[in-house]
Design a protein around this motif. Structure first.
Motif: not given
Length: 139
Positions: A1-6
């Motif tokens: 998954m490229n879009n991660q909450l950071i």
């Protein structure tokens, strides 16, 4: 998954009077005021933006399935000594606090309430990922 909450960037907290609550957060917790108008105060605290939003007497507290009042946020400090020192300091400042607790996991905790009765938690353990990041940033 490229879009991660950071990370958590902003937390919205209901308050009766943003200006008065902003003073409390500044004086009692060391928060920094970034913006203030009649409806909100934006504070920097613990690497998070806190939006103190004018509200008609609500709080961020909630009840769990067993009826216990819960908090929405746990702050971390670096170790048991820091936790105990903060607990003592909060008591001296007149902040409403609970006892230091052993909740059956690593570290110890205590709760405190802000000017408007919003309940928060403090834990004596910094996450390993945060410790690693802080060590890298200090190089």
């Amino acid at each position: 998954m490229n879009n991660q909450l950071i990370r958590v960037g902003t937390i919205y907290i209901p308050v009766l009077e943003p200006a008065m609550s902003a003073v409390w957060y500044k004086d009692m917790l060391g928060a920094r005021l970034n913006y203030l108008d009649k409806d909100k105060a934006i504070m920097d605290l613990a690497d998070i933006s806190l939006f103190l939003v004018k509200s008609p007497g609500e709080s961020s507290n909630f009840r769990d399935v067993n009826g216990a009042e819960r908090f929405i946020l746990t702050f971390e400090v670096d170790g048991q000594d820091a936790l105990e020192a903060m607990h003592s300091d909060f008591i001296e400042r007149g902040i409403k606090v609970g006892e230091i607790e052993n909740r059956g996991h690593a570290g110890r905790n205590f709760i405190f309430y802000d000017f408007d009765g919003n309940k928060f938690d403090v834990w004596s353990e910094l996450s390993k990922k945060y410790k690693k990041r802080m060590a890298a940033e200090s190089l």
